[in-house]
Structures are given as structure tokens and as C-alpha cells.
Design a protein around this motif. Structure first.
Motif, PDB file in Angstrom:
ATOM      1  N   ALA A 101       0.831  -1.205   0.000  1.00  0.00           N
ATOM      2  CA  ALA A 101       0.000   0.000   0.000  1.00  0.00           C
ATOM      3  C   ALA A 101       0.865   1.255   0.000  1.00  0.00           C
ATOM      4  CB  ALA A 101      -0.936  -0.006   1.213  1.00  0.00           C
ATOM      5  N   ARG A 102       1.982   1.225   0.740  1.00  0.00           N
ATOM      6  CA  ARG A 102       2.879   2.369   0.752  1.00  0.00           C
ATOM      7  C   ARG A 102       3.636   2.475  -0.569  1.00  0.00           C
ATOM      8  NH1 ARG A 102       7.037   3.060   3.686  1.00  0.00           N
ATOM      9  NH2 ARG A 102       6.750   5.302   3.985  1.00  0.00           N
ATOM     10  N   ALA A 103       4.040   1.352  -1.107  1.00  0.00           N
ATOM     11  CA  ALA A 103       4.861   1.370  -2.316  1.00  0.00           C
ATOM     12  C   ALA A 103       4.074   1.821  -3.541  1.00  0.00           C
ATOM     13  CB  ALA A 103       5.460  -0.013  -2.559  1.00  0.00           C
ATOM     14  N   GLU A 104       2.793   1.481  -3.608  1.00  0.00           N
ATOM     15  CA  GLU A 104       2.000   1.748  -4.805  1.00  0.00           C
ATOM     16  C   GLU A 104       1.401   3.146  -4.847  1.00  0.00           C
ATOM     17  OE1 GLU A 104      -0.961  -1.258  -5.211  1.00  0.00           O
ATOM     18  OE2 GLU A 104       0.488  -2.816  -5.761  1.00  0.00           O
ATOM     19  N   ARG A 483      12.641  11.512   8.462  1.00  0.00           N
ATOM     20  CA  ARG A 483      11.665  11.549   7.380  1.00  0.00           C
ATOM     21  C   ARG A 483      10.945  10.203   7.322  1.00  0.00           C
ATOM     22  NH1 ARG A 483      12.273  15.516   3.712  1.00  0.00           N
ATOM     23  NH2 ARG A 483      11.405  14.216   2.053  1.00  0.00           N
ATOM     24  N   PRO A 484       9.755  10.145   6.713  1.00  0.00           N
ATOM     25  CA  PRO A 484       9.091   8.856   6.548  1.00  0.00           C
ATOM     26  C   PRO A 484       9.989   7.887   5.777  1.00  0.00           C
ATOM     27  CG  PRO A 484       7.565  10.628   6.072  1.00  0.00           C
ATOM     28  CD  PRO A 484       8.913  11.265   6.229  1.00  0.00           C
ATOM     29  N   PRO A 485       9.989   6.615   6.156  1.00  0.00           N
ATOM     30  CA  PRO A 485      10.807   5.636   5.444  1.00  0.00           C
ATOM     31  C   PRO A 485      10.466   5.594   3.957  1.00  0.00           C
ATOM     32  CG  PRO A 485       9.944   4.709   7.488  1.00  0.00           C
ATOM     33  CD  PRO A 485       9.246   6.011   7.279  1.00  0.00           C
ATOM     34  N   ALA A 486      11.389   5.135   3.160  1.00  0.00           N
ATOM     35  CA  ALA A 486      11.161   5.015   1.716  1.00  0.00           C
ATOM     36  C   ALA A 486       9.939   4.143   1.444  1.00  0.00           C
ATOM     37  CB  ALA A 486      12.396   4.415   1.056  1.00  0.00           C
ATOM     38  N   PRO A 487       9.222   4.424   0.338  1.00  0.00           N
ATOM     39  CA  PRO A 487       7.992   3.669   0.048  1.00  0.00           C
ATOM     40  C   PRO A 487       8.180   2.159  -0.006  1.00  0.00           C
ATOM     41  CG  PRO A 487       8.163   5.587  -1.379  1.00  0.00           C
ATOM     42  CD  PRO A 487       9.467   5.486  -0.639  1.00  0.00           C
ATOM     43  N   GLU A 488       9.366   1.725  -0.408  1.00  0.00           N
ATOM     44  CA  GLU A 488       9.600   0.270  -0.553  1.00  0.00           C
ATOM     45  C   GLU A 488      10.056  -0.393   0.744  1.00  0.00           C
ATOM     46  OE1 GLU A 488      13.367   2.450  -1.705  1.00  0.00           O
ATOM     47  OE2 GLU A 488      11.209   2.674  -2.047  1.00  0.00           O
ATOM     48  N   ARG A 552      11.670  -0.177  14.660  1.00  0.00           N
ATOM     49  CA  ARG A 552      11.525   1.285  14.619  1.00  0.00           C
ATOM     50  C   ARG A 552      11.131   1.763  13.226  1.00  0.00           C
ATOM     51  NH1 ARG A 552      14.792   6.014  13.849  1.00  0.00           N
ATOM     52  NH2 ARG A 552      14.445   7.618  15.470  1.00  0.00           N
ATOM     53  N   THR A 553      11.860   1.324  12.215  1.00  0.00           N
ATOM     54  CA  THR A 553      11.567   1.756  10.849  1.00  0.00           C
ATOM     55  C   THR A 553      10.219   1.225  10.388  1.00  0.00           C
ATOM     56  OG1 THR A 553      13.904   1.909  10.287  1.00  0.00           O
ATOM     57  CG2 THR A 553      12.359   1.670   8.457  1.00  0.00           C
ATOM     58  N   SER A 554       9.908  -0.019  10.748  1.00  0.00           N
ATOM     59  CA  SER A 554       8.627  -0.608  10.374  1.00  0.00           C
ATOM     60  C   SER A 554       7.478   0.202  10.973  1.00  0.00           C
ATOM     61  CB  SER A 554       8.558  -2.065  10.835  1.00  0.00           C
ATOM     62  OG  SER A 554       7.290  -2.627  10.550  1.00  0.00           O
ATOM     63  N   ARG A 555       7.629   0.603  12.243  1.00  0.00           N
ATOM     64  CA  ARG A 555       6.561   1.364  12.894  1.00  0.00           C
ATOM     65  C   ARG A 555       6.455   2.781  12.327  1.00  0.00           C
ATOM     66  NH1 ARG A 555       7.528  -0.988  19.083  1.00  0.00           N
ATOM     67  NH2 ARG A 555       6.714  -3.081  18.574  1.00  0.00           N
ATOM     68  N   ASP A 560       3.401   6.516   8.990  1.00  0.00           N
ATOM     69  CA  ASP A 560       3.289   7.314   7.762  1.00  0.00           C
ATOM     70  C   ASP A 560       2.054   6.925   6.967  1.00  0.00           C
ATOM     71  OD1 ASP A 560       4.229   9.090   5.631  1.00  0.00           O
ATOM     72  OD2 ASP A 560       4.680   7.241   4.544  1.00  0.00           O
ATOM     73  N   LEU A 561       1.793   5.630   6.848  1.00  0.00           N
ATOM     74  CA  LEU A 561       0.625   5.181   6.096  1.00  0.00           C
ATOM     75  C   LEU A 561      -0.669   5.617   6.787  1.00  0.00           C
ATOM     76  CD1 LEU A 561      -0.125   3.603   3.534  1.00  0.00           C
ATOM     77  CD2 LEU A 561      -0.348   1.563   4.949  1.00  0.00           C
ATOM     78  N   THR A 562      -0.678   5.598   8.105  1.00  0.00           N
ATOM     79  CA  THR A 562      -1.856   6.051   8.837  1.00  0.00           C
ATOM     80  C   THR A 562      -2.102   7.531   8.595  1.00  0.00           C
ATOM     81  OG1 THR A 562      -1.409   4.401  10.553  1.00  0.00           O
ATOM     82  CG2 THR A 562      -2.939   6.163  11.105  1.00  0.00           C
ATOM     83  N   ALA A 563      -1.042   8.332   8.614  1.00  0.00           N
ATOM     84  CA  ALA A 563      -1.191   9.764   8.330  1.00  0.00           C
ATOM     85  C   ALA A 563      -1.735   9.984   6.927  1.00  0.00           C
ATOM     86  CB  ALA A 563       0.154  10.469   8.498  1.00  0.00           C
ATOM     87  N   GLN A 564      -1.233   9.203   5.976  1.00  0.00           N
ATOM     88  CA  GLN A 564      -1.739   9.324   4.599  1.00  0.00           C
ATOM     89  C   GLN A 564      -3.233   8.998   4.535  1.00  0.00           C
ATOM     90  OE1 GLN A 564       0.522   7.361   1.465  1.00  0.00           O
ATOM     91  NE2 GLN A 564       2.349   7.345   2.780  1.00  0.00           N
ATOM     92  N   ALA A 565      -3.631   7.945   5.243  1.00  0.00           N
ATOM     93  CA  ALA A 565      -5.040   7.533   5.214  1.00  0.00           C
ATOM     94  C   ALA A 565      -5.933   8.588   5.859  1.00  0.00           C
ATOM     95  CB  ALA A 565      -5.209   6.190   5.919  1.00  0.00           C
TER      96      ALA A 565
END
Length: 581
Positions: A101-104, A483-488, A552-555, A560-565
């Protein structure tokens, strides 16, 4: 990217299709489990098929469960109760799905295929020329705009139309009152029109109407002015155009504040030339007939409408807004449309039932979905339509002003150190967002009680609560100077709170589809509240910045995905977000 619900629906229907006749499971559904202890999704296919086939549902469920087994998304279904199939998503699937979902982009939500995209006309707004919008106009505008955004995001071709009330009997009175005012005080009339045209014209109309109660000659004068306008009298047409232009300029100021725009603003006047030939066509086809000098559509054989005739031309030859609505449908049919959604208050339900029934008999929109997304009233604390203390309707501009004013007082109390300009900007986003969400968060068919304290609260089912959740997430990145982790970035969801948040994130697509299918944005509001609540539970249970790698990076990716949603969901509702509050 398919949602888990879509994936399971396809699997269940394929398995049912291989084992059962199609008519035995046509009404089957896959829905989220009401109690997460029983799984994530539940299918009622065996219940439906068992009843249709006269077989024990658990026997049918056993056959389907054996055929389905497990796959990369969900474990093998468990049979529950009288024959439900319960599915539990795999942890490995959740990790992949969140990362995907983050990558796409677009949170992994694909638009509908081009072949399935519909041309949708959403008819909302529709204020009257020469009248100020009042609080009752809020719902049609925020509901209609939200529906337009949701349908567009899903990939449909949307045309929004503000069907202005810019023609009709009220203009005879307005013209008469205006000419009288102009004759008595030319300079004062010009100044009033320049300063606040809608309010001035509305006052003229109200004063003329009141005077006409004791002076019948005034009504006759108004009829003469209207007749002259309808004949194309140059002076009256010029005044009418002035009234329309002045009103639209004032309306645009309100629309700019509400972040609302329209693709078309085709008022009733746009269809004048269609009315006479259209009525003639309805008569020639036997859809309408003469009755006591008037032209009426009778719904013979329709149990709902048989005793409710639909007047489309008066005995004096005058047309009505019913006639205009039919002409509008004809115009849209000629351009091609798959769905027409009318967003108006519930008092017009009978009217649109009659419009839709007439259009269907006419045959001009055989495949078009005709939908009336009607809504209830905004009530005061006394459970009566919301009004001022003096008992008059609240002007919409006054309501917007008060929303910003109250939000400014709240922000000033919480953040007095901020510059005034910044506090005012925050108050604008918070105040207007709170006003919209208070409306959109309700089941539109219900009346709701308006309460300033509740809608501006930072706790509970409110826009400030959601906006604050977004701010809280963004503050994590500011505090950690990351910064938010890279999309991948890979995601690993090891804790129950992480998995619960992930499941809620993956439900956004289904929520949007449901909101569009039923024209009910409150489903999205409920989702966003549940998402914010799930995030707060995750935040309390799972340290982010203090976690060890790779958690840490996973969370951070999950944050980041929650903020986007949250930002996307609020944007679709027409509500802004802030980086800080």
C-alpha cells in the motif's frame, strides 16, 4: 491492489460456483466479523445456500471450507454457529499488504477499471437567486461535494451541477420591489446593491410580500413584471441578469470558504426553451394528459404513486420546477449519463419519486441509476429546526463566521504563543472542518442536534479529534528529526496493536466503495474515527522512536501510512489537515 474483503469475496463466490447452482447463493456476502475474536471476515454463503437448497447449512459450509482451504491471504475458514465461514488474515499477508500500500501510492487503492467507470451527475446546492443561503443549505453542499470527491477518487467520471433557482414567480416580486426602491432612492439602492446585494434583494422581496397581503394590486403588478421578463423585455432581462450575477458573486465567496466548486451551474433558466416541446412530447406519448386545464402525469397502476398526480403545467400555462427537473433530465440524457444523484432534503422525496417514475416511463434514461440522496434537518437543542434566538433562520455565512470565531477562541486558549495570523489559519481549518464533519458524520437520513461544544471537541467523533491524530503522527517525525521511510521499506507487524491498525488501514477501500454505493459519507467518518482510535491504541502499546531496529523503521512506515489515510479520508470529506495545532 485488492482489499482482503474483495479477495475473499472472489474466492468464496468461485468455490460456491463450483459446488452450487448460481441461484442458491446469489445474495451471499462477505463482511467483517462483528467480534474480532471470531476472525476478520465472515461469509454467510452456506446459510443462504442451505436455505435455498433445503440442506443443513453446516453441511454446505463443510463442503465449501474443504474446497477453499488456506491461501496466501487467509487461513482455512472455520465453521461457526449455524454455518458461517470465518476467515482470519495471515500475519505474513498483513506485512506484505501494508508495504504494498505504501509502495503503490494511493494507499494501494486502484481506481475502477476504465470499462467499469461510470459517468455520474451529482446535482446538489441549488440555492435561489436573490436569497441568502441559510443553515439548511449546509447539508446539500457538504454532502454533495463529499460524494463527488469519493466517486472521483474511485475512478468515476463526475459532473457536479449547481441547479440554481434563477427563474420563477419570485422574480416578479423582486423586480417590482427593486423598481420601487430605485424610484424612491436611486443612490441608496445602488449603494445597497454594491455593498450586500443578496441581503438587499431578499429584504425587498420580503417587504413586498408583506405589503401585498393588504394590497392585492401589488401581486398584479408583480405578475405583469414576471410576464414581461418571460417575454424577454429588455429592461427586466437586464435587471434579472444583474441580480443573477450579483448573487453568484456572493455565493462564490461562500463556496471558496467551503472549498466547494461546480463543473456546471445551469439554473432553471437554462431549460426554458425545452419546456413547451417537452410537455408536448409527454402529451403525445400518453405519459401526461390534460386535467381541468392543467397538464398532469398520472401514475396508473403504480401502487406508490397512483393517488399522487404530478403537475407539470398549470391551467394558466405556467411551468413549475417539476417541469424544469424533467427537462434537466432530458438534457443530461442527451449527453450520456450512467447515474444521476440528487442531494436534497427529505421533504422532496415524493417529488423525486414522481420525477424518476416519469423519466422511466418516458424511456430517455433506460439504464441510468436515478438516486435521491436525501437528508434530514439540523436541529437546535430544543429539537426544532436550528434558528437564531430571535427565531429567524441562521444565515450560512453567519454560521461559518461563528465556527471560525469559536475555533479561534479555543486555539488562542491552547496556543496563545502563536502569532495571530497562524492562530486564525488554524481556526479556519479546525472550525470549518468541525462544522462539515458534524454534518457528514451523521446518517444523512436522520435529523441531528447541533451542538458547538460537541463538534469542536478534541475528544470523540469529531473533526478536531481526527485532525489532532494526524498532527500527533507528524509530530513523531519532527521529534525524531526523521523523514518517513522510503515507500519500498519492508514492514513487520509483530504486536497485536500493529496488526489491528494494519487491518483497519486495509479496510479503507471497502469503506469508500460502500460510501459511494449508498451515497453515505458517514461510513467514511466512522472509519476515520476507528482508524484514529486504532492508531492511538498502537501508539500507547508500541514505542516508535525508542524501538529497536527493524521495528523502529517498520513502525515509522506504519505511522506514515496512517497519516496518509487520515489526510486522504479528510480530504475526500472536504476537511483540511494541519502539521501542528
Amino acid at each position: 491492489m485488492k482489499s482482503p474483503q474483495q479477495h475473499l469475496e472472489e474466492r468464496v463466490l468461485a468455490a460456491a460456483g463450483a459446488l452450487l447452482p448460481p441461484e442458491a447463493f446469489a445474495a451471499a456476502t462477505v463482511k467483517p466479523c462483528a467480534d474480532p475474536r471470531h476472525g476478520d471476515f465472515q461469509a454467510n454463503v452456506a446459510m443462504i445456500a442451505g436455505k435455498a437448497l433445503g440442506r443443513p447449512p453446516r453441511d454446505v459450509a463443510a463442503e465449501l471450507a474443504a474446497a477453499l482451504g488456506e491461501d496466501a491471504v487467509a487461513a482455512a475458514p472455520q465453521i461457526a454457529g449455524p454455518g458461517f465461514l470465518n476467515f482470519t488474515l495471515k500475519e505474513s499477508y498483513l506485512d506484505r499488504a501494508v508495504a504494498q500500500a505504501r509502495a503503490e501510492g494511493r494507499l494501494g487503492l486502484d481506481p475502477v477499471p476504465a470499462a467499469a467507470a461510470r459517468r455520474v451527475v451529482i446535482d446538489y446546492g441549488g440555492p435561489n437567486i436573490a436569497k441568502e443561503m441559510h443553515v439548511g443549505h449546509l447539508r446539500t453542499h457538504v454532502l454533495g461535494a463529499a460524494l463527488a470527491r469519493i466517486h472521483r477518487f474511485l475512478g468515476h467520471h463526475v459532473v457536479t451541477d449547481n441547479h440554481l433557482g434563477d427563474w420563477g414567480t419570485q422574480f416578479g416580486k423582486i423586480l417590482s420591489g427593486y423598481k420601487e426602491a430605485l424610484a424612491k432612492d436611486p443612490a441608496g439602492t445602488a449603494a445597497a446593491m454594491a455593498e450586500h446585494p443578496i441581503g438587499f434583494l431578499e429584504e425587498l422581496y420580503q417587504a413586498f410580500t408583506e405589503q401585498a397581503k393588504t394590497d392585492p394590486a401589488l401581486d398584479e403588478a408583480a405578475r405583469r413584471e414576471l410576464a414581461a421578463l418571460q417575454r424577454g423585455d429588455a429592461e427586466n432581462l437586464a435587471l434579472w441578469r444583474q441580480f443573477v450575477a450579483a448573487t453568484r458573486a456572493e455565493l462564490d465567496k461562500i463556496y471558496a470558504r467551503l472549498d466547494i466548486s461546480f463543473d456546471e451551474t445551469l439554473g432553471e433558466s437554462a431549460y426554458n426553451e425545452r419546456l413547451e416541446p417537452m410537455v408536448a412530447e409527454l402529451l403525445s406519448k400518453g405519459i401526461a394528459r390534460e386535467s381541468e386545464g392543467a397538464t398532469v402525469v398520472f401514475f396508473d397502476g403504480d401502487a406508490q404513486l397512483e393517488d399522487k398526480p404530478f403537475l407539470i403545467r398549470k391551467s394558466d400555462g405556467a411551468f413549475l420546477y417539476s417541469t424544469t427537473d424533467l427537462a434537466t433530465a432530458q438534457f443530461r440524457a442527451e449527453r450520456g449519463v450512467d447515474a444521476m444523484i440528487y442531494v436534497t432534503d427529505g421533504r422532496q422525496q415524493l417529488h423525486f419519486q414522481q420525477v424518476f417514475a416519469t423519466v422511466r416511463r418516458w424511456g430517455i434514461l433506460p439504464e441510468c441509476a436515478l438516486e435521491h440522496a436525501w437528508f434530514g434537518a439540523i436541529l437546535g437543542e430544543d429539537k426544532k429546526p436550528l434558528k437564531t434566538r430571535e427565531g429567524r433562520p441562521i444565515k450560512l455565512r453567519e454560521l461559518l463566521d461563528e465556527a471560525e470565531s469559536r475555533a479561534l477562541a479555543l486555539i488562542t486558549e491552547k496556543r496563545p504563543e502563536l502569532p495571530e495570523a497562524r492562530r486564525r489559519e488554524i481556526a479556519r481549518v479546525v472550525g470549518l472542518g468541525a462544522l462539515k464533519y458534524a454534518d457528514l458524520g451523521q446518517n444523512r437520513n436522520l435529523d441531528y442536534v447541533f451542538n458547538w461544544s460537541k463538534l469542536l471537541s478534541f475528544d470523540g467523533h469529531t473533526a478536531p479529534y481526527l485532525q489532532n491524530a494526524y498532527v500527533r503522527i507528524r509530530s513523531i517525525f519532527r521529534k525524531g528529526e526523521v523523514r518517513p521511510p522510503a515507500p519500498e521499506t519492508p514492514v513487520t507487524l509483530a504486536e497485536p496493536a500493529e496488526r489491528a491498525l494494519a487491518k483497519k488501514l486495509l479496510a479503507l477501500g471497502e469503506t469508500l466503495r460502500l460510501a459511494a454505493a449508498e451515497n453515505r459519507p458517514h461510513f467514511l467518518c466512522i472509519y476515520l474515527y476507528e482508524l484514529a482510535t486504532a492508531f492511538h491504541a498502537f501508539y500507547e502499546a508500541c514505542p516508535v522512536l525508542k524501538a529497536e531496529e527493524p521495528a523502529r523503521t517498520s513502525r515509522l512506515a506504519l505511522c506514515d501510512l496512517t497519516a496518509q489515510a487520515l489526510a486522504l479520508g479528510l480530504e475526500l470529506l472536504g476537511i483540511g489537515v494541519l502539521e501542528e495545532m
